[in-house]
Scaffold this active site. Structure first.
Site, PDB file in Angstrom:
ATOM      1  N   HIS A 192      41.628  -7.878 -11.320  1.00  0.00           N
ATOM      2  CA  HIS A 192      42.075  -6.486 -11.230  1.00  0.00           C
ATOM      3  C   HIS A 192      41.654  -5.622 -12.413  1.00  0.00           C
ATOM      4  O   HIS A 192      41.705  -4.399 -12.318  1.00  0.00           O
ATOM      5  CB  HIS A 192      43.594  -6.432 -11.069  1.00  0.00           C
ATOM      6  CG  HIS A 192      44.038  -6.714  -9.672  1.00  0.00           C
ATOM      7  ND1 HIS A 192      45.224  -6.234  -9.153  1.00  0.00           N
ATOM      8  CD2 HIS A 192      43.448  -7.419  -8.668  1.00  0.00           C
ATOM      9  CE1 HIS A 192      45.343  -6.634  -7.891  1.00  0.00           C
ATOM     10  NE2 HIS A 192      44.290  -7.363  -7.583  1.00  0.00           N
TER      11      HIS A 192
ATOM     12  N   HIS B 253      44.456 -12.066   0.002  1.00  0.00           N
ATOM     13  CA  HIS B 253      45.620 -11.439   0.636  1.00  0.00           C
ATOM     14  C   HIS B 253      45.413 -11.230   2.130  1.00  0.00           C
ATOM     15  O   HIS B 253      46.391 -11.235   2.887  1.00  0.00           O
ATOM     16  CB  HIS B 253      45.933 -10.099  -0.029  1.00  0.00           C
ATOM     17  CG  HIS B 253      46.665 -10.225  -1.325  1.00  0.00           C
ATOM     18  ND1 HIS B 253      48.016 -10.035  -1.440  1.00  0.00           N
ATOM     19  CD2 HIS B 253      46.226 -10.546  -2.567  1.00  0.00           C
ATOM     20  CE1 HIS B 253      48.384 -10.221  -2.701  1.00  0.00           C
ATOM     21  NE2 HIS B 253      47.308 -10.528  -3.405  1.00  0.00           N
TER      22      HIS B 253
END
Length: 579
Positions: A302, A183
């Protein structure tokens, strides 16, 4: 051999490293949402508070500190405020940074020469502010805006990541070491990211940055505390297919500590990659990790898996997957408890303690299969389904939340119809009564058919419900155009065009498309020219090209990537014939 054994927690013991580990902070996620906009920042502050409470020597982050490549000003400002609040102070550093003598190009346009610091293990003055662990000499770069040279080095040296940008009058009492993620990866002609900005502010030690995708040489950050010696290796986010190929072809090398007692170092690798296979994506196999690594900290995934697992049976290397500190997708794996981790290292022994994060917003995901009632009209069925969904939400709201958690939970009800055709209701109108009680009132409900992939439509970016007119992405439209039969032969592979287009749109890489076209054209030209010796034995140019293609295919048969290149050459041949 490194072992995972409990280590006595004596603060006065000067040979125990205490490291607070977290990954995937995603600062700025949903920053414009009036309810969820502060979630990521609040949990990041909790991570830093935990580091202080547990007297961590430093914080180690596994990538994606920021959710966007170019975070908004408010997000960057909030990040710098927190780092300054918790990492700057009068307390002396508790460990040394040592390095073999080398010249590195530092950030912010300086060249740094680093010499090994001489020290005595009994010299307590090394922990004072006035004592320097490194002897530094800096000079201005002739052109600060000159892009990095091509080639590669993943430089994890402390010189590159800290010394050139840290203000001389600011004492960092609790350093932060971090790699970048997918990201917040570096982009543009200068290969910069938001991580470079916080590094130049002197608040984060950024390592694991890459400038090439053909070969990787990873150099460590060397740390010492008493008799414990620590080597940090970092590999920031790289496209999984490219990194996978580099591992397969032995193009990833890691430089062991250049010390006489290299076997006494505890080696940590921090990487940010796919750990499992996903649709249309490759992954980095756990077995790829080098044997001398003691602990691999895996970012990007995650789900929080706090029990270290071996990479393979009989190998010493273990993997820790801390998971994200905030839920960014509506997936069952994101509903589990989020953690940071406290890693203690003494000599060759280490111990991991999971630390629960109490400020993470609660998330509930439930499936609901509509009840079928005979003789019921469609309107009655929809009204009853809506009432069932409301009852589900009310029951979930009754569940107790932790004292530090935000009041409004995230709720997703996945309605799974057994019928092929079904009528839905407006998810927006359904959520209106829950405004102020649920964090996502306007997309609580999604609709789908029973038996579909439970994770396929649970993305946080998904629409509240599926419409009769499916949403098309730019990738879908481009792929549709590339598949038209009346198009001329294509030199650039479809998947490479799509990847370049995603980089152009989402990462703002202005030269992504032109670069991939140039690379593919040069590749095709090189393949054909390498068979130029066949021209003397053929009667025409086209016969020579066909023979070159046949010879090339014989040499590359069996590999998907090379077969695609052969198809590209075939397209060039047909284009030449048509011309």
């Amino acid at each position: 051999m490194a072992t995972d054994n409990p280590i006595p927690n004596h603060h006065e013991d000067t040979s125990i490293f205490r490291i607070l580990i977290a990954t995937d902070i995603h600062l700025g996620f949903k920053h414009q949402d009036p309810v969820r906009g502060h979630d990521s920042m609040g949990t990041f502050e909790e991570v830093l508070q935990l580091a202080r409470e547990h007297r961590a020597d430093f914080v180690l982050l596994g990538g994606d500190l920021f959710h966007e490549n170019r975070p908004p000003r408010a997000v960057m400002h909030g990040c710098l405020q927190l780092l300054k609040k918790y990492c700057v102070g009068e307390e002396p550093k508790t460990f040394q940074v040592i390095d073999t003598e080398r010249d590195e190009a530092g950030p912010c346009g300086t060249d740094v020469a680093v010499s090994t610091a001489s020290f005595s293990e009994s010299d307590t003055s090394l922990t004072t502010n006035k004592t320097k662990a490194l002897l530094l000499s800096t000079s201005s770069s002739p052109d600060p805006l000159t892009p990095p040279a091509s080639g590669f080095s993943v430089s994890s040296s402390f010189a590159q990541t800290t010394t050139s940008s840290k203000p001389s009058n600011m004492n960092i009492s609790m350093p932060v070491f971090s790699i970048h993620g997918n990201h917040d990866e570096p982009t543009g002609p200068l290969n910069l990211s938001a991580m470079d900005i916080v590094e130049c502010a002197g608040l984060v030690h950024y390592f694991g940055k890459t400038t090439s995708v053909s070969e990787i040489e990873v150099k460590p950050v060397l740390l010492k505390k008493g008799t414990t010696q620590l080597a940090l290796y970092g590999i920031g986010s790289i496209r999984s297919d490219k990194l996978h190929q580099m591992y397969v072809t032995n193009k990833v090398t890691m430089e062991p500590p250049q010390q006489d007692n290299a076997e006494d170092w505890f080696n940590i690798l921090v990487l940010h990659q796919n750990r499992v296979q996903r649709a249309h994506q490759t992954h980095v196999k756990e077995s790829f990790i080098h044997d001398f690594i003691d602990l691999a900290i895996w970012g990007h995934e995650h789900e929080s898996l706090m029990k270290p697992t071996p990479v393979a049976e009989g190998r010493k290397t273990k993997i820790l997957q801390p998971g994200s500190t905030i839920a960014t997708q509506f997936k069952q794996s994101e509903t589990k408890q989020k953690h940071a981790a406290l890693l203690t290292v003494c000599g060759r022994e280490f111990h991991l303690e999971p630390l629960r994060l109490e400020t993470v917003r609660k998330m509930f995901i439930v499936d609901l299969i509509p009840r079928l009632m005979h003789g019921e009209t469609e309107d009655d069925e929809v009204n009853r389904l809506m009432q069932d969904c409301q009852n589900k939400v009310e029951k979930l709201l009754e569940r107790q939340r932790g004292p530090g958690q935000p009041h409004e939970p995230l709720i997703r009800i996945k309605v799974q119809h057994e019928k092929f055709f079904y009528k839905t209701f407006s998810a927006t109108r359904f959520g209106t009564p829950f405004v102020g009680r649920v964090a996502n009132p306007h997309n609580i409900v999604v609709f789908g058919r029973k038996g579909s992939d439970p994770e396929s439509d649970l993305s946080d970016l998904a629409q509240p419900h599926k419409s009769e007119f499916p949403m098309l992405t730019l990738e879908d439209l481009l792929l549709k155009e590339l598949q038209k039969e009346d198009l001329p032969p294509q030199i650039v592979l479809k998947k490479k065009v799509l990847a370049a287009m995603r980089d152009y749109v989402h990462l703002e890489k202005s030269g992504a498309i032109s670069t991939i076209v140039k690379e593919q054209l040069e590749s095709v030209q090189k393949k054909i020219k390498s068979s130029e010796h066949l021209l003397s034995t053929t009667e025409s140019l086209m016969d020579w090209i066909d023979e070159a293609i046949r010879t090339h295919r014989e040499g590359i048969e069996g590999t998907t990537a090379c077969a695609e290149e052969a198809t590209v050459i075939q397209a060039v041949a047909h284009a030449a014939s048509a011309g």
